[in-house]
Design an enzyme around this catalytic site. Sequence first.
Site, short mmCIF file in Angstrom:
data_model
loop_
_atom_site.label_atom_id
_atom_site.label_comp_id
_atom_site.label_asym_id
_atom_site.label_seq_id
_atom_site.Cartn_x
_atom_site.Cartn_y
_atom_site.Cartn_z
N SER A 1 29.67 30.39 48.66
CA SER A 1 29.60 30.97 49.99
C SER A 1 28.98 32.35 49.92
O SER A 1 28.73 32.89 48.85
CB SER A 1 31.02 31.06 50.57
OG SER A 1 30.98 31.57 51.88
N HIS B 1 24.40 43.49 58.42
CA HIS B 1 23.25 44.37 58.57
C HIS B 1 23.45 45.16 59.87
O HIS B 1 23.91 44.59 60.87
CB HIS B 1 21.94 43.59 58.65
CG HIS B 1 21.71 42.67 57.49
ND1 HIS B 1 21.31 43.11 56.25
CD2 HIS B 1 21.86 41.33 57.38
CE1 HIS B 1 21.20 42.08 55.42
NE2 HIS B 1 21.53 40.99 56.08
N CYS C 1 31.67 26.84 52.37
CA CYS C 1 31.70 25.41 52.09
C CYS C 1 33.14 25.05 51.76
O CYS C 1 33.80 25.75 51.01
CB CYS C 1 30.80 25.05 50.91
SG CYS C 1 29.05 25.29 51.21
#
Length: 272
Positions: A118, A123, A146
Amino acid sequence: MNLTPEQRVTLHGFNNLTKSLSFNMYDICYTKTKEEREAYLAYIDEQYNADRLTSILKGVADIIGAHVLNIAKQDYVPQGASVVYLVSEGPVVEVPTESFEESPGPLPDNVVLQLDKSHITVHTYPEYHPDEGISTFRADIDVSTCGEISPLKALNFLIHSFDTDIMTIDYRVRGFTRDINGHKLFIDHEISSIQNYIPDEVKDLYQMIDVNVYQENIFHTKCKLRAFDLNNYLFGHTKDELDPEEQQEITERLISEMDEIFYGKNIVMAGN
């Protein structure tokens, strides 16, 4: 499906479903002068620098039970920051039954979930209008897992980690996994709305719109603060320092800015 441990389908191998949460938040501010705008951007850069963002993502990793493999972080010039977590399955704990329910997730006081390969990223994007009247801070957070648990369980913590005027939230389940008979499963939990993962006391604060494509396992929710107090959007002074005409003009500009972000289109103000 919201299955109990006794009802859970036996899979052929690992749960290969990929569940992705994109959380975008916006903070809006009125900066009357160049000096105010520069001071606001400096404040945002300090408030949400790479170290602070790393701490926030650490909280997300704790909630989803992730073992951190690598961290990359960067403060940019003149402004903005990025942090990337590469994670794998953390200490395996029993997945509680409520993890499968449409309900808000915990704040990071214990590890309750599990996943495999994962990543978690953030940002930031400070920006301002050319006439320097409106300044906007945006942060984009992506959590991709996942395994058995939706990263929506980290949403409650993310909302509490930012001062947010507007939120745009996307959730999608990709791929498939198989049961022991080879039957494909394209989603492993019931979901009717992202809103069900947001606490009621938060939902009361926001106007919300859903756009969902259930057959594609795509879910989208937009949120905008209901209440408006001009003092919350002025940097370096209060509305009492403005005459009534200025207060009205600034209020209209701020509300227009937030509406444009919320509805995703430009709005022409009267007189423009």
